[in-house]
Scaffold this motif. Structure first.
Motif, mmCIF file in Angstrom:
data_model
loop_
_atom_site.group_PDB
_atom_site.id
_atom_site.type_symbol
_atom_site.label_atom_id
_atom_site.label_comp_id
_atom_site.label_asym_id
_atom_site.label_seq_id
_atom_site.Cartn_x
_atom_site.Cartn_y
_atom_site.Cartn_z
ATOM 1 N N ARG A 38 -5.711 -0.596 -6.378
ATOM 2 C CA ARG A 38 -5.258 0.560 -5.601
ATOM 3 C C ARG A 38 -4.259 1.385 -6.413
ATOM 4 O O ARG A 38 -4.275 2.628 -6.370
ATOM 5 C CB ARG A 38 -4.631 0.112 -4.287
ATOM 6 C CG ARG A 38 -4.261 1.284 -3.372
ATOM 7 C CD ARG A 38 -3.764 0.801 -2.031
ATOM 8 N NE ARG A 38 -3.399 1.904 -1.150
ATOM 9 C CZ ARG A 38 -3.958 2.166 0.012
ATOM 10 N NH1 ARG A 38 -4.962 1.399 0.450
ATOM 11 N NH2 ARG A 38 -3.558 3.178 0.768
ATOM 12 N N ALA A 55 -4.431 5.339 -7.438
ATOM 13 C CA ALA A 55 -3.476 6.230 -6.768
ATOM 14 C C ALA A 55 -2.893 7.275 -7.698
ATOM 15 O O ALA A 55 -2.472 8.351 -7.250
ATOM 16 C CB ALA A 55 -2.339 5.416 -6.150
ATOM 17 N N ARG A 60 8.228 2.984 2.959
ATOM 18 C CA ARG A 60 7.273 3.416 3.979
ATOM 19 C C ARG A 60 7.644 4.753 4.593
ATOM 20 O O ARG A 60 6.799 5.395 5.241
ATOM 21 C CB ARG A 60 7.159 2.348 5.071
ATOM 22 C CG ARG A 60 6.475 1.066 4.620
ATOM 23 C CD ARG A 60 6.672 -0.073 5.581
ATOM 24 N NE ARG A 60 8.081 -0.501 5.632
ATOM 25 C CZ ARG A 60 8.497 -1.573 6.291
ATOM 26 N NH1 ARG A 60 7.638 -2.312 6.959
ATOM 27 N NH2 ARG A 60 9.776 -1.899 6.280
ATOM 28 N N GLY A 80 1.886 6.841 -6.862
ATOM 29 C CA GLY A 80 0.887 7.853 -7.211
ATOM 30 C C GLY A 80 1.384 9.263 -6.941
ATOM 31 O O GLY A 80 1.215 10.165 -7.777
ATOM 32 N N ARG A 81 2.013 9.475 -5.793
ATOM 33 C CA ARG A 81 2.540 10.811 -5.472
ATOM 34 C C ARG A 81 3.657 11.191 -6.456
ATOM 35 O O ARG A 81 3.754 12.346 -6.882
ATOM 36 C CB ARG A 81 3.066 10.846 -4.036
ATOM 37 C CG ARG A 81 1.987 10.705 -2.977
ATOM 38 C CD ARG A 81 2.523 11.057 -1.592
ATOM 39 N NE ARG A 81 3.610 10.199 -1.173
ATOM 40 C CZ ARG A 81 3.448 9.033 -0.534
ATOM 41 N NH1 ARG A 81 2.227 8.586 -0.270
ATOM 42 N NH2 ARG A 81 4.494 8.320 -0.158
ATOM 43 N N ASP A 115 0.973 3.980 -3.173
ATOM 44 C CA ASP A 115 0.674 5.377 -2.848
ATOM 45 C C ASP A 115 1.861 6.280 -3.209
ATOM 46 O O ASP A 115 1.678 7.397 -3.707
ATOM 47 C CB ASP A 115 0.334 5.518 -1.368
ATOM 48 C CG ASP A 115 -0.997 4.868 -1.004
ATOM 49 O OD1 ASP A 115 -1.757 4.505 -1.935
ATOM 50 O OD2 ASP A 115 -1.272 4.700 0.203
ATOM 51 N N GLU A 150 0.832 -1.207 0.000
ATOM 52 C CA GLU A 150 0.000 0.000 0.000
ATOM 53 C C GLU A 150 0.867 1.257 0.000
ATOM 54 O O GLU A 150 0.585 2.222 -0.731
ATOM 55 C CB GLU A 150 -0.944 -0.001 1.204
ATOM 56 C CG GLU A 150 -2.080 -1.001 1.082
ATOM 57 C CD GLU A 150 -3.023 -0.972 2.273
ATOM 58 O OE1 GLU A 150 -2.665 -0.335 3.300
ATOM 59 O OE2 GLU A 150 -4.113 -1.565 2.182
ATOM 60 N N ALA A 151 1.930 1.254 0.801
ATOM 61 C CA ALA A 151 2.843 2.394 0.807
ATOM 62 C C ALA A 151 3.510 2.565 -0.553
ATOM 63 O O ALA A 151 3.709 3.695 -1.029
ATOM 64 C CB ALA A 151 3.906 2.200 1.894
ATOM 65 N N GLU A 180 10.352 9.097 -0.028
ATOM 66 C CA GLU A 180 9.763 9.285 -1.358
ATOM 67 C C GLU A 180 10.693 8.706 -2.423
ATOM 68 O O GLU A 180 11.912 8.625 -2.237
ATOM 69 C CB GLU A 180 9.520 10.769 -1.624
ATOM 70 C CG GLU A 180 8.503 11.411 -0.693
ATOM 71 C CD GLU A 180 7.099 10.823 -0.848
ATOM 72 O OE1 GLU A 180 6.778 10.332 -1.949
ATOM 73 O OE2 GLU A 180 6.343 10.851 0.139
#
Length: 378
Positions: free
Chosen positions: A83, A87, A291, A49-50, A46, A42-43, A294
């Motif tokens: 997901r 994202a 986690r 996506g960022r 995400d 999940e991290a 970036e």
């Protein structure tokens, strides 16, 4: 980063004798979770996506890898890809690929994963006797029949859109045309021919002591057949031709293009391309964790910076070689020599030069014939 590899499962249901993850010096897989935990994946998605949003990316490619990624389970793979697509910004296209040995790729799994738009690449090393000599189960049985079943499924019209292609590791000293014809029998949209990961400390196996260019000889035989027939796409050959004509390369095997691949391991570690595991323990490590960090932070890693230098990263020997703009010193992992790091020619130097010069000769002859024909026609 253009390509992001997610090591969703750290274990494998095969025991291939040339595997750079399990059979070489870096054994870090032993200390990592077998399956990527939910908080890690999940991290990871995400962060992707960022990253896409921050850079205004029009597209991103995510490769689900292992070990054997299908061991992660169909349901979790579906949840991860759902997901991931949610994202990234709506303006960013997501391409999801998976590299699998094919053993677990059944029709039921293909049907379940088709809505998630995953493109499957299958690893198979040509004819059964060659494949089964290297790509075996834990009990020592060959895996060709299972991989062939997976490829036959992907060839079907209902699954064709999920068929990314074939990855084949070159086995010097075997029959190259028999291998190529076997691969063609699976009607692949593309073929990746890979040199076994080796370096100056652990050089590649050759059929005999005098076989200095055995890998080039194998590749040249396939190139000549492919160049005359063009039955499928072969990325290595297309990249050599592109570079000779002043274009770029899409592969890490050749050329001077900056590295654009990052790997996220099952424990969340952000690492360089994992082929570097064949060099020495920790060669891929950056000290970053998805986690907490970036993706952009990996660009500050000295190892990553070195792989963006292109010509400046080449040894004096390479820069003095006339084919260096095409060769680019080959795959970065193949340059390693203890005490000198990666500032060396490829351990496949003679092979790469012979292949490039052969392709150059074929292209030059075609150009001469075309020009002569135009002059005669005029």
């Amino acid at each position: 980063m253009h390509d992001i590899v997610l090591k969703i499962h750290q274990r494998c249901n095969l025991a291939c004798d040339y595997c750079y993850v399990y059979e070489t010096v870096d054994q870090s897989w032993r200390d990592r979770p077998a399956a990527m935990p939910q908080d890690v994946w999940e991290a990871a998605v995400d962060a992707i996506g960022r990253h896409a949003a921050a850079h205004g990316s029009r597209g991103v490619r995510v490769i689900l890898h292992g070990g054997e990624p299908l061991l992660f389970g169909t349901e979790r793979i579906g949840a991860l890809t759902t997901r991931l697509r949610g994202a990234v910004p709506d303006t960013c296209a997501v391409e999801v690929g998976m590299q699998t040995n094919g053993v677990l790729l059944t029709e039921r799994r293909l049907d379940a994963l088709r809505p998630h738009g995953i493109a499957f690449g299958v690893s198979i090393d040509g004819v059964p006797e060659v494949h089964d000599a290297h790509r075996v189960t834990r009990s020592g049985r060959g895996s060709f029949a299972a991989a062939a079943r997976a490829l036959d499924l992907l060839r079907r019209p209902e699954h064709r859109a999920s068929y990314a292609g074939i990855l084949c590791t070159v086995s010097a000293g075997t029959d190259p045309i028999a291998c190529y014809e076997q691969l063609l029998a699976f009607d692949p949209p593309t073929v990746d021919l890979l040199l076994p990961h080796a370096n100056w400390q652990h050089p590649p196996q050759r059929p005999h002591d005098d076989a200095r260019t055995a890998y080039a000889d194998w590749l040249i035989a396939v190139f000549d057949r492919w160049y005359s027939g063009g039955e499928t796409r072969i990325r290595l050959f297309e990249d050599v031709i592109s570079l000779l004509l002043g274009g770029g390369s899409r592969s890490e095997q050749i050329g001077l293009s900056p590295a654009a691949v990052v790997v996220i391991e099952s424990d969340g570690a952000i690492e360089q391309v994992d082929a570097l595991k064949s060099a020495y323990p920790g060669a891929c490590a950056t000290g970053l964790d998805i986690r907490h960090d970036e993706l952009d932070r990996v660009l500050d890693d000295p190892g990553v910076i070195a792989r963006q230098l292109g010509l400046a990263a080449l040894s004096d020997t390479c820069r003095a070689c006339p084919v260096h703009p095409v060769c680019g010193a080959g795959h970065y992992a193949h340059r390693f020599r203890p005490g000198q790091g990666f500032h060396n020619p490829s351990v496949y130097c003679a092979d790469l030069r012979k292949l490039i010069e052969h392709v150059h000769g074929r292209l030059s002859e075609d150009v001469r014939r075309r020009v002569a024909g135009q002059v005669t026609g005029a």
